[in-house]
Design a protein around this motif. Sequence first.
Motif, PDB file in Angstrom:
ATOM      1  N   PHE A 167       3.718  -7.638   6.652  1.00 29.13           N
ATOM      2  CA  PHE A 167       3.406  -7.894   7.936  1.00 29.13           C
ATOM      3  C   PHE A 167       4.158  -7.238   8.807  1.00 29.13           C
ATOM      4  O   PHE A 167       5.283  -6.944   8.700  1.00 29.13           O
ATOM      5  CB  PHE A 167       3.602  -9.620   8.046  1.00 29.13           C
ATOM      6  CG  PHE A 167       2.960 -10.343   7.114  1.00 29.13           C
ATOM      7  CD1 PHE A 167       1.551 -10.918   7.729  1.00 29.13           C
ATOM      8  CD2 PHE A 167       3.193 -10.343   5.794  1.00 29.13           C
ATOM      9  CE1 PHE A 167       1.026 -11.587   6.762  1.00 29.13           C
ATOM     10  CE2 PHE A 167       2.402 -11.454   4.908  1.00 29.13           C
ATOM     11  CZ  PHE A 167       1.207 -11.911   5.361  1.00 29.13           C
ATOM     12  N   GLY A 168       3.587  -6.807  10.110  1.00 28.17           N
ATOM     13  CA  GLY A 168       4.109  -6.162  11.129  1.00 28.17           C
ATOM     14  C   GLY A 168       4.299  -6.951  12.267  1.00 28.17           C
ATOM     15  O   GLY A 168       3.649  -7.750  12.618  1.00 28.17           O
ATOM     16  N   GLY A 185      -5.918  -8.413  16.143  1.00 31.49           N
ATOM     17  CA  GLY A 185      -5.328  -8.102  14.615  1.00 31.49           C
ATOM     18  C   GLY A 185      -6.064  -7.210  13.963  1.00 31.49           C
ATOM     19  O   GLY A 185      -6.921  -6.719  13.993  1.00 31.49           O
ATOM     20  N   CYS A 186      -5.123  -6.665  12.920  1.00 29.75           N
ATOM     21  CA  CYS A 186      -6.015  -5.830  11.777  1.00 29.75           C
ATOM     22  C   CYS A 186      -5.110  -6.035  10.515  1.00 29.75           C
ATOM     23  O   CYS A 186      -3.897  -6.638  10.354  1.00 29.75           O
ATOM     24  CB  CYS A 186      -5.996  -4.501  12.333  1.00 29.75           C
ATOM     25  SG  CYS A 186      -4.036  -3.728  12.316  1.00 29.75           S
ATOM     26  N   VAL A 187      -5.551  -5.598   9.474  1.00 31.63           N
ATOM     27  CA  VAL A 187      -5.078  -5.353   7.981  1.00 31.63           C
ATOM     28  C   VAL A 187      -5.476  -3.980   7.695  1.00 31.63           C
ATOM     29  O   VAL A 187      -6.771  -3.582   7.558  1.00 31.63           O
ATOM     30  CB  VAL A 187      -5.700  -6.209   7.270  1.00 31.63           C
ATOM     31  CG1 VAL A 187      -5.172  -6.193   5.825  1.00 31.63           C
ATOM     32  CG2 VAL A 187      -5.346  -7.932   7.392  1.00 31.63           C
ATOM     33  N   ALA A 188      -4.260  -3.292   7.324  1.00 30.63           N
ATOM     34  CA  ALA A 188      -4.903  -1.679   6.986  1.00 30.63           C
ATOM     35  C   ALA A 188      -4.061  -1.681   5.661  1.00 30.63           C
ATOM     36  O   ALA A 188      -3.229  -2.208   5.070  1.00 30.63           O
ATOM     37  CB  ALA A 188      -3.856  -0.913   7.762  1.00 30.63           C
ATOM     38  N   SER A 189      -5.314  -1.042   4.698  1.00 28.17           N
ATOM     39  CA  SER A 189      -4.719  -1.214   3.210  1.00 28.17           C
ATOM     40  C   SER A 189      -5.294   0.513   2.713  1.00 28.17           C
ATOM     41  O   SER A 189      -6.247   0.939   2.773  1.00 28.17           O
ATOM     42  CB  SER A 189      -5.840  -1.927   2.680  1.00 28.17           C
ATOM     43  OG  SER A 189      -5.371  -2.141   1.243  1.00 28.17           O
ATOM     44  N   LYS A 204      -0.599  -6.258   7.489  1.00 26.76           N
ATOM     45  CA  LYS A 204      -1.256  -7.027   8.537  1.00 26.76           C
ATOM     46  C   LYS A 204      -0.530  -7.140   9.682  1.00 26.76           C
ATOM     47  O   LYS A 204       0.992  -7.274   9.798  1.00 26.76           O
ATOM     48  CB  LYS A 204      -1.559  -8.410   7.914  1.00 26.76           C
ATOM     49  CG  LYS A 204      -2.188  -9.425   8.844  1.00 26.76           C
ATOM     50  CD  LYS A 204      -2.423 -11.069   8.441  1.00 26.76           C
ATOM     51  CE  LYS A 204      -3.519 -10.756   7.531  1.00 26.76           C
ATOM     52  NZ  LYS A 204      -3.434 -12.476   7.062  1.00 26.76           N
ATOM     53  N   TRP A 205      -1.342  -7.078  10.992  1.00 28.90           N
ATOM     54  CA  TRP A 205      -0.596  -7.398  12.324  1.00 28.90           C
ATOM     55  C   TRP A 205      -1.579  -8.188  12.856  1.00 28.90           C
ATOM     56  O   TRP A 205      -2.629  -8.077  13.182  1.00 28.90           O
ATOM     57  CB  TRP A 205      -0.496  -5.821  13.049  1.00 28.90           C
ATOM     58  CG  TRP A 205      -0.029  -5.997  14.235  1.00 28.90           C
ATOM     59  CD1 TRP A 205       1.084  -6.545  15.004  1.00 28.90           C
ATOM     60  CD2 TRP A 205      -1.192  -5.982  15.577  1.00 28.90           C
ATOM     61  NE1 TRP A 205       0.831  -6.617  16.259  1.00 28.90           N
ATOM     62  CE2 TRP A 205      -0.343  -6.201  16.680  1.00 28.90           C
ATOM     63  CE3 TRP A 205      -2.292  -5.468  15.583  1.00 28.90           C
ATOM     64  CZ2 TRP A 205      -1.037  -5.899  18.155  1.00 28.90           C
ATOM     65  CZ3 TRP A 205      -2.899  -5.351  16.759  1.00 28.90           C
ATOM     66  CH2 TRP A 205      -2.238  -5.623  17.816  1.00 28.90           C
ATOM     67  N   ILE A 206      -0.830  -9.319  13.358  1.00 22.61           N
ATOM     68  CA  ILE A 206      -1.701 -10.316  14.109  1.00 22.61           C
ATOM     69  C   ILE A 206      -0.700 -10.612  15.579  1.00 22.61           C
ATOM     70  O   ILE A 206       0.315 -11.091  15.345  1.00 22.61           O
ATOM     71  CB  ILE A 206      -1.986 -11.694  13.593  1.00 22.61           C
ATOM     72  CG1 ILE A 206      -2.862 -11.331  12.170  1.00 22.61           C
ATOM     73  CG2 ILE A 206      -2.742 -12.586  14.331  1.00 22.61           C
ATOM     74  CD1 ILE A 206      -4.345 -10.893  12.265  1.00 22.61           C
TER      75      ILE A 206
END
Length: 808
Positions: free
Chosen positions: A47-48, A220-224, A295-297
């Motif tokens: 988590f960021g 927000g986003c999730v980078a994978s 993930k960043w929200i």
Amino acid sequence: MKDEITREDRVDALGGMGCKRKRVEDARFTQGKGKYVDDIKLPGMLFGDFVRSPYAHARIKSIDTSAALAVDGVVAVLTADDLRPLGLHWMPTLAGDKQMVLADGKVLFQGQEVAYVVARDRYIAADAVELVEVEYEDLPVLVDPFEALKSDVVLREDLVAEDGSLPDGAHGPRKHPNHIFTWEVGEKEATAQVIDSAEIVAEESMYYHRTHPCPLETCGCVASMDKVNGKLTLWGTFQAPHAIRTIVSLISGIEEHNIRVISPDIGGGFGNKVGAYAGYVCSVVASIVTGVSVKWIEDRMENLMTTAFARDYWMKGRISATPEGKITGLWCEVTADHGGFDACADPTKFPAGFMNICTGSYDIPTAYLAVDGVYTNKAPGGVSYRCSFRVTEAVYFIERMIEVLAIELNMDAAELRRINFIRKDQFPYQSALGWEYDSGDYHTAWDKALKAVDYDGLRAEQAQRVEEFKAGKTRKLMGVGLSFFTEIVGAGPVKNCDILGLGMFDSCEIRIHPTGSAIARLGTISQGQGHATTFAQILASEIGLPADSITIEEGDTDTAPYGLGTYGSRSTPVAGAATAMAGRKIRAKAQMIAAYLLEVHDDDVEFDVDRFAVKGAPEKFKTMKEIAFAAYNQAIPGIEPGLEAVSYYDPPNMTYPFGAYVCVMDIDVDTGVTDIRRFYALDDCGTRINPMIIEGQVHGGLTEALAVALGQEIAYDDMGNVKTGTLMDFFLPTAWEVPNYETDYTVTPSPHHPIGAKGVGESPHVGGVPCFSNAVNDAFRAFGLRHTNMPHDHWRIWKTANDLGLHG
Ligand code: CDP
């Protein structure tokens, strides 16, 4: 029991255009089964969270991340120095400017991203954020754009050459280090001449305050990053997933086919989720570095304080007319506060969006518009909030100018509008500031609206109220707010609309399955507008298969055709048109198959609701379901099997929805409290696809208009502190404040759109704000008020009454 299926039954069975089909999305939304970005959970996900600047303008002397890095569970802390070697410490904005991803030597607004902490869970990340030590040296703060244009304080040192000269910006020459652009449209000299020599001239200055769309779901986003296959998957709250994929590719160097961007369900966008944010870039980098998904929200305060704001336009107008009320010229000068970076998501050629729609619904022969963009110590952004590229500002401007001119002429404002409306026979209408309005019937709409509210009766009641107030019998005044708006939506023709060089077309790809059901994929993405419902309705009418048998899929760049996304009410005008056109390609092939099966010439069959029938012999037919099956097992010799089509639609023009709104408001002059007694909204969005969804769009847009007009504001103090960064201070209307809306309509189809539809999502906001504001202003007209600025919260209204001497 009825034994014969009529043509009407067949039409009803399709659930096509014009019917109040229930929203198919709501089955999951109402049961809490929507899948939003924060619902995505991947194995080992990190988590960021951001360290953000408490200062609005400061130099960064040092950043010490050691204490944060020592926390158990913290994996990395990124600063600009970490991003610099990758060339990712700055990123391009959609407006042709560049923006710091993480503070590079200085900060330009409160809340700006300074460092990015990556940790095992969200709470560890938040705790570690507190441990990052940043040494700031505060600098003078500029929150007033007029001051900024005079100040010696240079905000963007990166935009001043070493010899002190000012290189041109993305939109031409700059006249001061804090100046971004000047944009001029229209005939300056001719307009000045007309206005200077006119018998009647009204002048007014007005401020359309800074506000924020505040979607329920923050960004927000999730980078994978899958390092084995070299594939990056990015889920996020993106209103334009394909554009995000291209931007990520351009700035990261990862080839576009190795990037998959997915917008899952989105909880409201309103333009807030169009741009690229530091959170996306940092999450991608963190995932590449760690090899784990990140993930960043945002939280609510971060969303309100730092993501794309709306408005912040200082507008000065002059309007001239004959003594009979015929408008002869319009002059508009704007000072636009863009914050620390120019990150407006406008089409490239329009640095001030479509502000040049500010001649409104009126036949104004000569006009001139000049907009100056200015840097200040505020968050960047500018066009979000249910506003297609500054149209809200334009309509507010002209609708206030009309009211002020009515005062100058001592004329009824409804009559003044009627005298000046563009007539039905003038369409397509070429406006003085360069637009070609496609269609309209303003007089019919206006008459219908005024009749519905008994306008003369309202004015008589208002006059009586004024008498009673003067006689001391009441402390409540009555305002009749009017607005007539012309929207411009559907950006846009590729010839003049692009974002970062990407032409603003849109797309639809349809696959018909053998059993007569279908999937259609579009380049747009719904954020609550109900695309899965309405686009299936367009297709049902176009291809004769039931809407319930058609899946609409959006938001996955690996499967959907390239499109420019959903904002500015462009989905229906552009992707809706692509959908109809792709449907017509399906129909053209279906016609050949039907003719082959019926053993007649192609021209001897005709489409009828859900089938192709032999002309003159309607009992000989093949249903679309039968044709679909045949496409897969009885292909015509020489013609490939299957039934698929794709359309990339470049609209020949924008669409120009319009509407007539009336607000009846009581105002308590001693408390400033407003009571909206009645709100009537007539909208004309051309062909109506789903009347129930349109009504929902109108209710939502009006509620957001009420918020902006009556209290919502992103306010700053002199130090650049955001004073309204929480929902304690930022007005978000609830059922308590929202009146009952009466909705109505006329239908004036767009002549160039394949199904005649225009957009609707933004119209109620665009028309609603001036209507609420005009009601407040109108309540005080009898007491000498010309104009008072929004937001009309209770205190400001009380103050207006006080300034007018109404408190005795
Ligand atoms: O781009 P966005 O979806 O925000 O705005 P829009 O094109 O104005 O459409 C908003 C919703 O209203 C969509 O579900 C449309 O299909 C629907 N709509 C309609 O039913 N009839 C129209 N003439 C225009 C929009």
